[in-house]
Design a protein around this motif. Structure first.
Motif, PDB file in Angstrom:
ATOM      1  N   PRO A   1      39.992  33.085  56.606  1.00 58.40           N
ATOM      2  CA  PRO A   1      40.058  33.978  57.782  1.00 58.40           C
ATOM      3  C   PRO A   1      39.789  35.419  57.387  1.00 58.40           C
ATOM      4  O   PRO A   1      39.509  35.706  56.229  1.00 58.40           O
ATOM      5  CB  PRO A   1      41.492  33.793  58.259  1.00 58.40           C
ATOM      6  CG  PRO A   1      42.259  33.526  56.998  1.00 58.40           C
ATOM      7  CD  PRO A   1      41.339  32.689  56.135  1.00 58.40           C
ATOM      8  N   GLU A   2      39.871  36.301  58.390  1.00 57.47           N
ATOM      9  CA  GLU A   2      39.724  37.738  58.145  1.00 57.47           C
ATOM     10  C   GLU A   2      40.950  38.468  58.677  1.00 57.47           C
ATOM     11  O   GLU A   2      41.248  38.364  59.865  1.00 57.47           O
ATOM     12  CB  GLU A   2      38.461  38.271  58.834  1.00 57.47           C
ATOM     13  CG  GLU A   2      37.183  37.723  58.235  1.00 57.47           C
ATOM     14  CD  GLU A   2      35.929  38.116  58.987  1.00 57.47           C
ATOM     15  OE1 GLU A   2      34.834  37.918  58.460  1.00 57.47           O
ATOM     16  OE2 GLU A   2      36.040  38.619  60.137  1.00 57.47           O
ATOM     17  N   PRO A   3      41.682  39.159  57.827  1.00 57.49           N
ATOM     18  CA  PRO A   3      41.484  39.251  56.374  1.00 57.49           C
ATOM     19  C   PRO A   3      41.984  37.985  55.677  1.00 57.49           C
ATOM     20  O   PRO A   3      42.727  37.192  56.254  1.00 57.49           O
ATOM     21  CB  PRO A   3      42.342  40.458  55.980  1.00 57.49           C
ATOM     22  CG  PRO A   3      43.452  40.450  56.990  1.00 57.49           C
ATOM     23  CD  PRO A   3      42.813  39.991  58.280  1.00 57.49           C
ATOM     24  N   LEU A   4      41.561  37.821  54.426  1.00 57.46           N
ATOM     25  CA  LEU A   4      42.038  36.691  53.632  1.00 57.46           C
ATOM     26  C   LEU A   4      43.524  36.849  53.332  1.00 57.46           C
ATOM     27  O   LEU A   4      44.026  37.978  53.249  1.00 57.46           O
ATOM     28  CB  LEU A   4      41.270  36.618  52.309  1.00 57.46           C
ATOM     29  CG  LEU A   4      39.814  36.150  52.355  1.00 57.46           C
ATOM     30  CD1 LEU A   4      39.163  36.373  50.997  1.00 57.46           C
ATOM     31  CD2 LEU A   4      39.719  34.688  52.771  1.00 57.46           C
ATOM     32  N   PRO A   5      44.252  35.735  53.144  1.00 58.16           N
ATOM     33  CA  PRO A   5      45.634  35.836  52.657  1.00 58.16           C
ATOM     34  C   PRO A   5      45.650  36.636  51.360  1.00 58.16           C
ATOM     35  O   PRO A   5      44.723  36.532  50.544  1.00 58.16           O
ATOM     36  CB  PRO A   5      46.030  34.379  52.431  1.00 58.16           C
ATOM     37  CG  PRO A   5      45.127  33.592  53.320  1.00 58.16           C
ATOM     38  CD  PRO A   5      43.829  34.337  53.361  1.00 58.16           C
ATOM     39  N   ARG A   6      46.666  37.445  51.184  1.00 54.68           N
ATOM     40  CA  ARG A   6      46.692  38.362  50.039  1.00 54.68           C
ATOM     41  C   ARG A   6      46.757  37.662  48.688  1.00 54.68           C
ATOM     42  O   ARG A   6      46.508  38.294  47.655  1.00 54.68           O
ATOM     43  CB  ARG A   6      47.871  39.319  50.183  1.00 54.68           C
ATOM     44  CG  ARG A   6      47.787  40.260  51.386  1.00 54.68           C
ATOM     45  CD  ARG A   6      46.565  41.176  51.341  1.00 54.68           C
ATOM     46  NE  ARG A   6      45.337  40.569  51.889  1.00 54.68           N
ATOM     47  CZ  ARG A   6      44.156  41.164  51.843  1.00 54.68           C
ATOM     48  NH1 ARG A   6      44.019  42.343  51.267  1.00 54.68           N
ATOM     49  NH2 ARG A   6      43.094  40.573  52.360  1.00 54.68           N
ATOM     50  N   ASP A   7      47.063  36.378  48.695  1.00 50.52           N
ATOM     51  CA  ASP A   7      47.072  35.636  47.434  1.00 50.52           C
ATOM     52  C   ASP A   7      45.836  34.752  47.263  1.00 50.52           C
ATOM     53  O   ASP A   7      45.781  33.894  46.380  1.00 50.52           O
ATOM     54  CB  ASP A   7      48.334  34.772  47.326  1.00 50.52           C
ATOM     55  CG  ASP A   7      48.441  33.740  48.461  1.00 50.52           C
ATOM     56  OD1 ASP A   7      47.642  33.827  49.429  1.00 50.52           O
ATOM     57  OD2 ASP A   7      49.321  32.865  48.388  1.00 50.52           O
ATOM     58  N   HIS A   8      44.808  34.958  48.095  1.00 49.92           N
ATOM     59  CA  HIS A   8      43.611  34.127  48.007  1.00 49.92           C
ATOM     60  C   HIS A   8      42.895  34.400  46.687  1.00 49.92           C
ATOM     61  O   HIS A   8      42.742  35.560  46.277  1.00 49.92           O
ATOM     62  CB  HIS A   8      42.671  34.409  49.177  1.00 49.92           C
ATOM     63  CG  HIS A   8      41.611  33.366  49.367  1.00 49.92           C
ATOM     64  ND1 HIS A   8      40.485  33.291  48.569  1.00 49.92           N
ATOM     65  CD2 HIS A   8      41.509  32.324  50.244  1.00 49.92           C
ATOM     66  CE1 HIS A   8      39.737  32.274  48.954  1.00 49.92           C
ATOM     67  NE2 HIS A   8      40.340  31.673  49.971  1.00 49.92           N
ATOM     68  N   PRO A   9      42.421  33.364  45.991  1.00 45.47           N
ATOM     69  CA  PRO A   9      41.789  33.554  44.674  1.00 45.47           C
ATOM     70  C   PRO A   9      40.546  34.430  44.693  1.00 45.47           C
ATOM     71  O   PRO A   9      40.229  35.077  43.688  1.00 45.47           O
ATOM     72  CB  PRO A   9      41.452  32.122  44.229  1.00 45.47           C
ATOM     73  CG  PRO A   9      41.529  31.277  45.461  1.00 45.47           C
ATOM     74  CD  PRO A   9      42.552  31.935  46.326  1.00 45.47           C
ATOM     75  N   LEU A  10      39.817  34.486  45.816  1.00 47.03           N
ATOM     76  CA  LEU A  10      38.637  35.345  45.873  1.00 47.03           C
ATOM     77  C   LEU A  10      38.993  36.812  45.630  1.00 47.03           C
ATOM     78  O   LEU A  10      38.195  37.580  45.089  1.00 47.03           O
ATOM     79  CB  LEU A  10      37.936  35.218  47.230  1.00 47.03           C
ATOM     80  CG  LEU A  10      36.942  34.071  47.428  1.00 47.03           C
ATOM     81  CD1 LEU A  10      36.431  34.056  48.860  1.00 47.03           C
ATOM     82  CD2 LEU A  10      35.780  34.167  46.447  1.00 47.03           C
ATOM     83  N   LEU A  11      40.201  37.200  46.031  1.00 43.19           N
ATOM     84  CA  LEU A  11      40.593  38.606  45.917  1.00 43.19           C
ATOM     85  C   LEU A  11      40.861  39.020  44.479  1.00 43.19           C
ATOM     86  O   LEU A  11      40.877  40.220  44.177  1.00 43.19           O
ATOM     87  CB  LEU A  11      41.836  38.877  46.780  1.00 43.19           C
ATOM     88  CG  LEU A  11      41.698  38.591  48.279  1.00 43.19           C
ATOM     89  CD1 LEU A  11      42.994  38.925  48.993  1.00 43.19           C
ATOM     90  CD2 LEU A  11      40.544  39.387  48.874  1.00 43.19           C
ATOM     91  N   GLY A  12      41.056  38.050  43.611  1.00 42.38           N
ATOM     92  CA  GLY A  12      41.381  38.374  42.229  1.00 42.38           C
ATOM     93  C   GLY A  12      40.222  38.212  41.254  1.00 42.38           C
ATOM     94  O   GLY A  12      40.402  38.453  40.048  1.00 42.38           O
ATOM     95  N   LEU A  13      39.056  37.811  41.744  1.00 44.78           N
ATOM     96  CA  LEU A  13      37.915  37.581  40.849  1.00 44.78           C
ATOM     97  C   LEU A  13      37.132  38.874  40.614  1.00 44.78           C
ATOM     98  O   LEU A  13      36.798  39.585  41.566  1.00 44.78           O
ATOM     99  CB  LEU A  13      36.980  36.519  41.436  1.00 44.78           C
ATOM    100  CG  LEU A  13      37.569  35.106  41.545  1.00 44.78           C
ATOM    101  CD1 LEU A  13      36.585  34.172  42.237  1.00 44.78           C
ATOM    102  CD2 LEU A  13      37.926  34.573  40.169  1.00 44.78           C
ATOM    103  N   PRO A  14      36.813  39.183  39.361  1.00 49.15           N
ATOM    104  CA  PRO A  14      36.104  40.436  39.064  1.00 49.15           C
ATOM    105  C   PRO A  14      34.645  40.445  39.502  1.00 49.15           C
ATOM    106  O   PRO A  14      34.035  41.516  39.612  1.00 49.15           O
ATOM    107  CB  PRO A  14      36.213  40.531  37.540  1.00 49.15           C
ATOM    108  CG  PRO A  14      36.320  39.105  37.080  1.00 49.15           C
ATOM    109  CD  PRO A  14      37.117  38.410  38.134  1.00 49.15           C
ATOM    110  N   ASN A  15      34.071  39.271  39.753  1.00 44.60           N
ATOM    111  CA  ASN A  15      32.659  39.202  40.145  1.00 44.60           C
ATOM    112  C   ASN A  15      32.485  38.986  41.648  1.00 44.60           C
ATOM    113  O   ASN A  15      31.482  38.434  42.101  1.00 44.60           O
ATOM    114  CB  ASN A  15      31.928  38.114  39.361  1.00 44.60           C
ATOM    115  CG  ASN A  15      32.650  36.766  39.415  1.00 44.60           C
ATOM    116  OD1 ASN A  15      33.805  36.677  39.830  1.00 44.60           O
ATOM    117  ND2 ASN A  15      31.966  35.718  38.964  1.00 44.60           N
ATOM    118  N   VAL A  16      33.470  39.458  42.427  1.00 47.83           N
ATOM    119  CA  VAL A  16      33.399  39.367  43.890  1.00 47.83           C
ATOM    120  C   VAL A  16      33.556  40.761  44.490  1.00 47.83           C
ATOM    121  O   VAL A  16      34.440  41.530  44.090  1.00 47.83           O
ATOM    122  CB  VAL A  16      34.493  38.447  44.456  1.00 47.83           C
ATOM    123  CG1 VAL A  16      34.450  38.447  45.987  1.00 47.83           C
ATOM    124  CG2 VAL A  16      34.325  37.031  43.941  1.00 47.83           C
TER     125      VAL A  16
END
Length: 366
Positions: free
Chosen positions: A310-325
């Motif tokens: 969804p928008e915004p993503l849950p704050r623990d979503h793995p996409l938010l922690g990836l350096p290449n995103v």
């Protein structure tokens, strides 16, 4: 004789005063008539339901475009007394998908004639159901294309040249030298694959041509030879061919049942390990679990996303922690110029529908 001369003199002196008085009375009658006309016009002005005027809805400049044509009521005020307000509302103006168009809301709007959506995508609207109520649905194509294409290229460039990482290094108080890890990838003369070659996709191709990029595209239907030649684009009937050859894959499709999950494990595995996926369409076009795995494993180099689900993503979503995103919060159309154009088009559509005329941008169910 003297009296007669006196009367003539008095009349001559009084005449200008009488004329002035008559002019004042005429002007007064005219002003009263104009006020009455304005009052009648105001009473005849239809009502429109909106989300709100403010940070979470329409900016004041945007609301000022609506007000000459509609009385507006916010969803919050509407909810205070829907039985009172519902019957008079003829237009529902959607901004960022709000108010949410649910059967429960539509049931409270017996006089509704149009749902005017701000933006191109109408995946959040059940068009056949809305039409079954005798209500038209409209959108705002065309006016969003430039701004959306701009954000697509901005994401591509920022990801390729590590703009965000560079900014963080530049402002970090601990920085004493520029690390070589900021080495980016070349954009000029690389290959850009565009999936979805409609208004927005074509604008992206125009921008890609400016960077001397090789343009590949996949679309339900092929563009004309003239269109292709204008941007130097090559048609890929098979999307797999585009995925295999592109350095950057840009998604610019509408969300439909056919495009939901369009990019998943198999499609990502076909891309180059040095490739970047850019999405300016809808979050559901990409299988996000598959994308996370592809980014973590090095199947692809990076992803740059203006849309998620969804928008915004849950704050623990793995996409938010990836350096290449790189992620922006669905701001593809967020320029004042484009927003004002969108609202004007919404108003034009709504006014036409309320008057029983052909709405310029009516959406027909497929």
């Amino acid at each position: 004789m003297a009296c007669l001369c006196y009367l003539r003199c008095v009349r001559k002196l009084w005449a200008p005063a009488q004329a002035s008085q008559r002019l004042k009375v005429a002007n007064l009658h005219r002003s009263v008539h104009q006020l009455q006309h304005k009052k009648v016009m105001a009473e005849e002005k239809p009502w429109a339901l909106i989300s709100e005027v403010g940070e979470q809805g329409y900016l004041e400049e945007m609301a000022d475009i609506i007000k000459p044509h509609f009385h507006i009521i916010s969803h919050k005020d509407f909810q205070q007394n829907p039985q009172l307000h519902g019957p008079k509302i003829q237009a529902l103006l959607l901004w960022n998908g709000f108010p949410v168009v649910e059967p429960s809301l539509l049931g409270l709007l017996p006089s509704l004639k149009v749902v005017a959506n701000g933006g191109v995508g109408i995946d959040h609207l059940d068009v056949p159901y809305i039409n079954s109520l005798g209500v038209k649905v409209t959108n705002t194509p065309g006016v969003v294309s430039n701004a959306t294409a701009d954000i697509g290229m901005a994401l591509l460039l920022a990801s390729a040249r590590k703009v965000v990482e560079g900014h963080q290094v530049a402002v970090d108080p601990k920085t004493t030298h520029i690390p070589q890890c900021l080495m980016g990838v070349e954009v000029s003369e690389s290959t850009l694959g565009i999936i979805g070659m409609g208004h927005i996709g074509y604008k992206i191709a125009q921008r890609g041509k400016g960077f001397d990029m090789k343009i590949l595209y996949h679309n339900r239907s092929r563009r004309s030879v003239e269109d292709e030649q204008a941007v130097g684009a090559t048609y890929c009937e098979n999307m797999d061919d585009l995925l295999k050859e592109s350095d950057f894959v840009m998604l610019a499709v509408n969300l439909t049942p056919e495009t939901t999950g369009l990019i998943s494990h198999r499609q990502l595995s076909l891309m180059k390990p040095t490739a970047t996926l850019v999405n300016v369409s809808r979050g559901l076009v990409v299988d996000q679990d598959a994308l996370v795995k592809a980014l973590q494993s090095g199947t692809i180099r990076a992803a740059a996303l203006d849309v998620t689900y969804p928008e915004p993503l849950p704050r623990d979503h793995p996409l938010l922690g990836l350096p290449n995103v790189l992620i922006t919060p669905h701001v593809g159309t967020n320029t004042l110029t484009t927003s004002l154009k969108m609202v004007q088009q919404m108003v034009d559509n709504a006014v036409a529908a309320v008057k029983g005329l052909t709405a310029p941008n009516e959406v027909k169910p497929k």
